[in-house]
Design an enzyme around this catalytic site. Structure first.
Site, PDB file in Angstrom:
ATOM      1  N   TYR A  52       0.895  -1.192  -0.155  1.00  0.00           N
ATOM      2  CA  TYR A  52       0.002   0.101   0.151  1.00  0.00           C
ATOM      3  C   TYR A  52       0.920   1.253   0.015  1.00  0.00           C
ATOM      4  O   TYR A  52       0.277   2.316  -0.516  1.00  0.00           O
ATOM      5  CB  TYR A  52      -0.875   0.005   1.170  1.00  0.00           C
ATOM      6  CG  TYR A  52      -1.912  -0.975   1.282  1.00  0.00           C
ATOM      7  CD1 TYR A  52      -1.943  -1.979   0.266  1.00  0.00           C
ATOM      8  CD2 TYR A  52      -2.648  -1.210   2.517  1.00  0.00           C
ATOM      9  CE1 TYR A  52      -2.776  -3.266   0.407  1.00  0.00           C
ATOM     10  CE2 TYR A  52      -3.782  -2.243   2.730  1.00  0.00           C
ATOM     11  CZ  TYR A  52      -3.700  -3.389   1.604  1.00  0.00           C
ATOM     12  OH  TYR A  52      -4.680  -4.329   1.707  1.00  0.00           O
ATOM     13  N   ARG A 236     -17.684   8.578   6.656  1.00  0.00           N
ATOM     14  CA  ARG A 236     -18.100   7.234   6.196  1.00  0.00           C
ATOM     15  C   ARG A 236     -17.057   6.509   7.277  1.00  0.00           C
ATOM     16  O   ARG A 236     -17.670   5.292   7.799  1.00  0.00           O
ATOM     17  CB  ARG A 236     -17.794   6.871   4.656  1.00  0.00           C
ATOM     18  CG  ARG A 236     -17.831   5.487   4.590  1.00  0.00           C
ATOM     19  CD  ARG A 236     -19.040   4.790   4.991  1.00  0.00           C
ATOM     20  NE  ARG A 236     -20.294   5.459   4.585  1.00  0.00           N
ATOM     21  CZ  ARG A 236     -21.439   5.006   4.821  1.00  0.00           C
ATOM     22  NH1 ARG A 236     -21.688   4.336   5.858  1.00  0.00           N
ATOM     23  NH2 ARG A 236     -22.355   5.915   4.213  1.00  0.00           N
TER      24      ARG A 236
END
Length: 273
Positions: A52, A236
């Site tokens: 990542y 979120r």
């Protein structure tokens, strides 16, 4: 780290928070702030990976919020498999994270084209024996790779992280993993958002007065999986952790089970290298 009802116990006695924040695709220059926000919102589990490219940002966030507040997972990438290389690469990940001990270390993919997973696992077993990691596991090891690994492993993996969501449940692989004592972790637990539009999910959400994401995450938790939703939107991130004490009925769980459609959103490990 505190333990609550939404923690699971791994096969070596280590507890793992059942709902985690995944940082896949979270930009390098945003990940520290996002992880700090996630921890402030109630997450105690952060999932990253060498691939990542954001381990340093995760590490900075861990230092800012306090090491004791975060269960941290990272993963070894395909190009660094092999015994000696895996040991070296782990040290690089540990340095970037800025921790003495990683809570969970995973082989990211079996990379069947390279066939180095067995010696890589020996390196993982050494890291575990040395106390550099609290638990070791695998990711994306569908049958027969998991079966082959189990036949040579001296330490049984504690975790198997795979893509699981209502329209792609990998039920046989899930069952095989559990049968050998592995906790199943679901990445892309919401189907990268696609499963949120299901009429079945929407109907259950309306019945409980909650969001569709809460229904799917509750389904994962009640089915005994760790769920790792990811988002770059602060609202979120904060909302997903609010699944709270939502309990679905047996009929509701069965209805979501019935959404299986074979809709994989991630890579096919047979061709992905």
């Amino acid at each position: 780290m505190t333990v609550d009802a939404r923690d699971l116990v791994l096969n070596n006695g280590v507890t793992i928070p059942q709902l985690g924040y995944g940082v896949f695709r979270v930009p390098v220059d945003e990940v520290q702030a996002q992880v700090e926000h996630a921890v402030a919102s109630g997450y105690r589990h952060v999932d990253t990976a060498q691939a990542y490219g954001n381990e340093e940002g995760v590490g900075a966030a861990i230092r800012a919020v306090g090491r004791e507040r975060v269960f941290v997972t990272t993963k070894l990438w395909n190009s660094d498999q092999g015994y000696e290389q895996a040991l070296r690469t782990f040290e690089e990940s540990r340095r970037r994270l800025g921790v003495d001990q990683v809570d969970l270390y995973l082989i990211h993919f079996p990379a069947p084209q390279r066939m180095l997973w067995a010696e890589t696992w020996r390196a993982f077993e050494k890291l575990y024996a040395d106390g550099a990691v609290r638990a070791i596991g695998v990711s994306n090891f569908k049958f027969p790779y998991l079966d082959r690994l189990l036949k040579v492993a001296e330490v049984v993996p504690a975790v198997h992280q795979i893509e699981v969501h209502p329209t792609y449940q990998q039920a046989e692989l899930d069952a095989l993993s559990r049968a050998h004592g592995l906790v199943v972790e679901a990445y892309s637990p919401l189907g990268q958002g696609t499963d949120l539009t299901s009429p079945v999910v929407a109907g259950i959400a309306a019945a409980h007065g909650v969001e569709a994401a809460h229904v799917i995450l509750a389904w994962h938790l009640q089915r005994g999986r760790v769920a790792l939703p990811t988002s770059q939107k602060p609202a979120r991130i904060a909302s997903n952790i609010q699944v709270g004490d939502l309990l679905l009925t047996g009929d509701e769980l069965t209805a979501i089970d019935g959404l299986e459609a074979g809709l994989r959103t991630g890579e096919d490990i047979e061709t992905f290298n």
